[in-house]
Design a protein around this motif. Structure first.
Motif, PDB file in Angstrom:
ATOM      1  N   LEU A   9      57.253  24.338  42.824  1.00 35.23           N
ATOM      2  CA  LEU A   9      56.645  25.009  41.671  1.00 35.23           C
ATOM      3  C   LEU A   9      55.132  25.135  41.830  1.00 35.23           C
ATOM      4  N   ASP A  10      54.510  24.120  42.430  1.00 35.08           N
ATOM      5  CA  ASP A  10      53.068  24.183  42.685  1.00 35.08           C
ATOM      6  C   ASP A  10      52.744  25.326  43.651  1.00 35.08           C
ATOM      7  N   ARG A  11      53.535  25.469  44.704  1.00 36.63           N
ATOM      8  CA  ARG A  11      53.325  26.557  45.654  1.00 36.63           C
ATOM      9  C   ARG A  11      53.548  27.910  44.996  1.00 36.63           C
ATOM     10  N   MET A  12      54.538  27.971  44.125  1.00 37.39           N
ATOM     11  CA  MET A  12      54.822  29.214  43.418  1.00 37.39           C
ATOM     12  C   MET A  12      53.662  29.580  42.480  1.00 37.39           C
ATOM     13  N   PHE A  65      50.535  28.673  42.883  1.00 35.18           N
ATOM     14  CA  PHE A  65      49.422  29.082  43.741  1.00 35.18           C
ATOM     15  C   PHE A  65      49.520  30.571  44.076  1.00 35.18           C
ATOM     16  N   LEU A  66      50.717  30.997  44.458  1.00 36.37           N
ATOM     17  CA  LEU A  66      50.917  32.410  44.767  1.00 36.37           C
ATOM     18  C   LEU A  66      50.670  33.281  43.530  1.00 36.37           C
ATOM     19  N   TYR A  67      51.162  32.844  42.384  1.00 36.74           N
ATOM     20  CA  TYR A  67      50.975  33.588  41.135  1.00 36.74           C
ATOM     21  C   TYR A  67      49.489  33.732  40.809  1.00 36.74           C
ATOM     22  N   GLU A  68      48.724  32.645  40.981  1.00 39.79           N
ATOM     23  CA  GLU A  68      47.290  32.676  40.704  1.00 39.79           C
ATOM     24  C   GLU A  68      46.540  33.625  41.626  1.00 39.79           C
ATOM     25  N   ASN A  97      68.062  23.408  48.763  1.00 41.56           N
ATOM     26  CA  ASN A  97      68.724  24.684  48.905  1.00 41.56           C
ATOM     27  C   ASN A  97      67.891  25.851  48.381  1.00 41.56           C
ATOM     28  N   PHE A  98      66.631  25.631  48.056  1.00 42.08           N
ATOM     29  CA  PHE A  98      65.796  26.695  47.504  1.00 42.08           C
ATOM     30  C   PHE A  98      64.892  27.311  48.561  1.00 42.08           C
ATOM     31  N   ALA A  99      64.720  28.611  48.431  1.00 44.18           N
ATOM     32  CA  ALA A  99      63.763  29.342  49.267  1.00 44.18           C
ATOM     33  C   ALA A  99      62.723  29.942  48.330  1.00 44.18           C
ATOM     34  N   LEU A 100      61.472  29.843  48.731  1.00 41.55           N
ATOM     35  CA  LEU A 100      60.386  30.462  47.964  1.00 41.55           C
ATOM     36  C   LEU A 100      60.129  31.823  48.598  1.00 41.55           C
ATOM     37  N   LEU A 101      60.453  32.867  47.876  1.00 43.44           N
ATOM     38  CA  LEU A 101      60.281  34.220  48.384  1.00 43.44           C
ATOM     39  C   LEU A 101      59.092  34.866  47.707  1.00 43.44           C
ATOM     40  N   ALA A 102      58.245  35.493  48.489  1.00 43.64           N
ATOM     41  CA  ALA A 102      57.067  36.160  47.947  1.00 43.64           C
ATOM     42  C   ALA A 102      56.850  37.464  48.691  1.00 43.64           C
ATOM     43  N   SER A 144      56.333  35.866  43.183  1.00 50.26           N
ATOM     44  CA  SER A 144      57.252  35.043  43.977  1.00 50.26           C
ATOM     45  C   SER A 144      58.414  34.590  43.111  1.00 50.26           C
ATOM     46  N   ILE A 145      59.432  34.093  43.779  1.00 53.21           N
ATOM     47  CA  ILE A 145      60.622  33.616  43.092  1.00 53.21           C
ATOM     48  C   ILE A 145      61.239  32.481  43.904  1.00 53.21           C
ATOM     49  N   LEU A 146      61.798  31.503  43.201  1.00 50.53           N
ATOM     50  CA  LEU A 146      62.571  30.441  43.849  1.00 50.53           C
ATOM     51  C   LEU A 146      64.035  30.845  43.776  1.00 50.53           C
ATOM     52  N   LEU A 147      64.668  30.907  44.914  1.00 49.56           N
ATOM     53  CA  LEU A 147      66.041  31.382  44.977  1.00 49.56           C
ATOM     54  C   LEU A 147      66.934  30.360  45.669  1.00 49.56           C
TER      55      LEU A 147
END
Length: 142
Positions: free
Chosen positions: A104-107, A109-112, A131-136, A117-120
């Motif tokens: 969530l912190d990485r997500m 950061f990208l948002y800021e 099992n999650f991938a952070l897609l941006a 981005s999305i966690l999928l």
């Protein structure tokens, strides 16, 4: 080996592993940690010294290289197996929380930085909690 509800060998193996790691770090401070995962068949049923010798040999360390004082200290550490099990249980319980916070912190950061981005979940969480991938998708600059 006597087995009772107060002396479960399958839980003591965690303290055995910790004590062997102590022996390795005291004997060879340059040994790479976490590279080799040792699985000793019926290790929980062995006395600690026998377990330690098997592990050391598999790591390529001659058990006679380990000073007697280190061997004695490691063996005495196994008496605190309940603390090791408590720590291990706490670690397993908190790991998913910490991993989620990092994702969530990485997500955020990208948002800021203006990157959507999305966690999928990419596969069934029963197979692995990771099992999650952070897609941006970085917006084009043109």
């Amino acid at each position: 080996m006597f087995v009772s509800a107060d002396n479960p060998p399958h839980l003591k193996i965690h303290s055995y592993r910790a004590a062997v790691q102590y022996m390795v770090t005291q004997t060879r401070d340059d040994f790479p940690h976490g590279v080799i995962r040792l699985v000793v068949k019926r290790g929980a049923e062995m006395p600690f010294l026998q377990y330690a010798k098997v592990c050391l040999q598999r790591l390529g360390i001659d058990p006679s290289e380990v000073p007697d004082s280190v061997m004695t200290a490691a063996q005495s550490m196994t008496a605190d197996w309940r603390r090791v099990v408590a720590f291990y249980t706490l670690r397993l319980s908190l790991a998913p929380l910490v991993e989620t916070a990092l994702l969530l912190d990485r997500m955020m950061f990208l948002y800021e930085h203006g990157i959507p981005s999305i966690l999928l979940p990419v596969f069934d969480s029963a197979l692995s909690p990771r099992n999650f991938a952070l897609l941006a998708c970085k917006p084009s600059t043109s």
